[in-house]
Design a protein around this motif. Sequence first.
Motif, PDB file in Angstrom:
ATOM      1  N   GLN A  46      -9.008  -7.349   4.059  1.00 45.91           N
ATOM      2  CA  GLN A  46      -8.050  -7.442   2.971  1.00 45.91           C
ATOM      3  C   GLN A  46      -7.915  -6.122   2.226  1.00 45.91           C
ATOM      4  OE1 GLN A  46      -8.388 -10.551  -0.180  1.00 45.91           O
ATOM      5  NE2 GLN A  46      -7.437 -11.792   1.381  1.00 45.91           N
ATOM      6  N   THR A  47      -9.042  -5.516   1.862  1.00 44.19           N
ATOM      7  CA  THR A  47      -8.996  -4.208   1.229  1.00 44.19           C
ATOM      8  C   THR A  47      -8.352  -3.212   2.178  1.00 44.19           C
ATOM      9  OG1 THR A  47     -10.983  -4.665  -0.066  1.00 44.19           O
ATOM     10  CG2 THR A  47     -10.375  -2.356   0.229  1.00 44.19           C
ATOM     11  N   GLY A  48      -8.650  -3.350   3.477  1.00 49.69           N
ATOM     12  CA  GLY A  48      -8.056  -2.463   4.466  1.00 49.69           C
ATOM     13  C   GLY A  48      -6.552  -2.545   4.465  1.00 49.69           C
ATOM     14  N   HIS A  71       2.823   0.533  12.371  1.00 46.21           N
ATOM     15  CA  HIS A  71       3.689  -0.646  12.462  1.00 46.21           C
ATOM     16  C   HIS A  71       4.399  -0.904  11.134  1.00 46.21           C
ATOM     17  CE1 HIS A  71       2.211  -1.893  16.424  1.00 46.21           C
ATOM     18  NE2 HIS A  71       1.022  -1.530  16.007  1.00 46.21           N
ATOM     19  N   VAL A  72       3.668  -0.734  10.038  1.00 46.72           N
ATOM     20  CA  VAL A  72       4.249  -0.945   8.714  1.00 46.72           C
ATOM     21  C   VAL A  72       5.317   0.104   8.428  1.00 46.72           C
ATOM     22  CG1 VAL A  72       3.762  -0.911   6.235  1.00 46.72           C
ATOM     23  CG2 VAL A  72       2.216  -2.107   7.796  1.00 46.72           C
ATOM     24  N   GLN A  73       5.059   1.330   8.816  1.00 45.05           N
ATOM     25  CA  GLN A  73       6.008   2.413   8.564  1.00 45.05           C
ATOM     26  C   GLN A  73       7.324   2.216   9.306  1.00 45.05           C
ATOM     27  OE1 GLN A  73       3.293   5.720   9.648  1.00 45.05           O
ATOM     28  NE2 GLN A  73       3.865   6.589   7.670  1.00 45.05           N
ATOM     29  N   THR A  76      -1.184   3.877   2.299  1.00 43.85           N
ATOM     30  CA  THR A  76      -1.050   4.994   3.238  1.00 43.85           C
ATOM     31  C   THR A  76       0.373   5.105   3.753  1.00 43.85           C
ATOM     32  OG1 THR A  76      -3.361   4.740   3.926  1.00 43.85           O
ATOM     33  CG2 THR A  76      -1.921   5.987   5.389  1.00 43.85           C
ATOM     34  N   ALA A  77       0.981   3.979   4.074  1.00 42.80           N
ATOM     35  CA  ALA A  77       2.361   3.985   4.554  1.00 42.80           C
ATOM     36  C   ALA A  77       3.306   4.548   3.498  1.00 42.80           C
ATOM     37  CB  ALA A  77       2.780   2.570   4.946  1.00 42.80           C
ATOM     38  N   GLU A  78       3.096   4.144   2.254  1.00 32.30           N
ATOM     39  CA  GLU A  78       3.944   4.634   1.169  1.00 32.30           C
ATOM     40  C   GLU A  78       3.748   6.135   0.958  1.00 32.30           C
ATOM     41  OE1 GLU A  78       5.270   3.180  -3.267  1.00 32.30           O
ATOM     42  OE2 GLU A  78       3.207   2.835  -2.640  1.00 32.30           O
ATOM     43  N   PHE A  79       2.492   6.582   1.003  1.00 28.97           N
ATOM     44  CA  PHE A  79       2.185   8.000   0.811  1.00 28.97           C
ATOM     45  C   PHE A  79       2.822   8.852   1.907  1.00 28.97           C
ATOM     46  CE2 PHE A  79      -0.555  11.700   1.611  1.00 28.97           C
ATOM     47  CZ  PHE A  79      -0.531  12.301   0.358  1.00 28.97           C
ATOM     48  N   ALA A  80       2.857   8.290   3.128  1.00 34.22           N
ATOM     49  CA  ALA A  80       3.407   9.020   4.271  1.00 34.22           C
ATOM     50  C   ALA A  80       4.925   8.957   4.342  1.00 34.22           C
ATOM     51  CB  ALA A  80       2.796   8.482   5.570  1.00 34.22           C
ATOM     52  N   GLN A 112      -7.493  -5.050  12.074  1.00 28.91           N
ATOM     53  CA  GLN A 112      -7.279  -3.676  12.530  1.00 28.91           C
ATOM     54  C   GLN A 112      -7.149  -2.650  11.404  1.00 28.91           C
ATOM     55  OE1 GLN A 112      -4.480  -3.192  15.890  1.00 28.91           O
ATOM     56  NE2 GLN A 112      -4.324  -5.419  15.876  1.00 28.91           N
ATOM     57  N   GLY A 113      -6.922  -3.104  10.176  1.00 29.96           N
ATOM     58  CA  GLY A 113      -6.896  -2.180   9.050  1.00 29.96           C
ATOM     59  C   GLY A 113      -5.897  -1.054   9.216  1.00 29.96           C
ATOM     60  N   LEU A 114      -6.380   0.182   9.089  1.00 31.74           N
ATOM     61  CA  LEU A 114      -5.503   1.342   9.093  1.00 31.74           C
ATOM     62  C   LEU A 114      -4.764   1.557  10.407  1.00 31.74           C
ATOM     63  CD1 LEU A 114      -7.687   3.870   7.053  1.00 31.74           C
ATOM     64  CD2 LEU A 114      -5.600   2.704   6.305  1.00 31.74           C
ATOM     65  N   TYR A 115      -5.184   0.907  11.459  1.00 30.23           N
ATOM     66  CA  TYR A 115      -4.455   1.004  12.717  1.00 30.23           C
ATOM     67  C   TYR A 115      -3.064   0.371  12.616  1.00 30.23           C
ATOM     68  CZ  TYR A 115      -8.738   2.567  15.015  1.00 30.23           C
ATOM     69  OH  TYR A 115      -9.848   3.286  15.381  1.00 30.23           O
TER      70      TYR A 115
END
Length: 209
Positions: free
Chosen positions: A96-98, A53-55, A105-109, A46-49
């Motif tokens: 994996q790159t995703g 969840h991570v945040q 992205t989570a860290e930036f946000a 799912q990559g960026l989707y």
Amino acid sequence: MSQRFLILGIGNLLWADEGFGVRCVEYLNEHYDFPDNVELLDGGTQGLYLVQHVQETDVLIVFDAVDYGLEPGTLKIVRDDEVPKFMGAKKMSLHQTGFQEVLATAEFAGGYPDELLLVGVQPEALEDFGGSLRESVRQQIAPAVQIALDFMADRGVLASLRDERNRVALSPSQLAMAAYEAGRPAEDQAYRYGDARFITPIRSSEDAV
């Protein structure tokens, strides 16, 4: 307030050992119950989707097949700031790159886990569309799961054995390991460039006439 735990399996079930992470989460879901502050997620590709969840989690545990350059079937644990490096150092597949981008992205946000644990296995085979885990990798599911259980227990989160009557699948039943492997054609009949169970045959120009 209790810490929030996310146990995430990522990878592609259709490419042999790439499915390791998802199978680990599937195993946990089949055999264990967890407190309400623990979420199990089949992240697939799912990559960026997965960013949201991570945040929303404090402790992130990830299962994945990772090319560490080791012997096939070798388990390797990576923690915290080292995790993004290993998720993207040797690209094996798009997911994996995703996921490296998911973490960035989570860290930036402004929403990033306090702790990260990557439980990775060195794959043996990836170029087998429709294939399942090789034995060297399959044997590491239980040890990988135990690493995660011990990690959570050290933080006061205990799992209990699940009553079979209360099992709820994380993904379609056709993709569960037993069902998936039972439907796999014999090796001498399998089409290695695809799997008729999951792709639509492309009609030739002659067929279309």
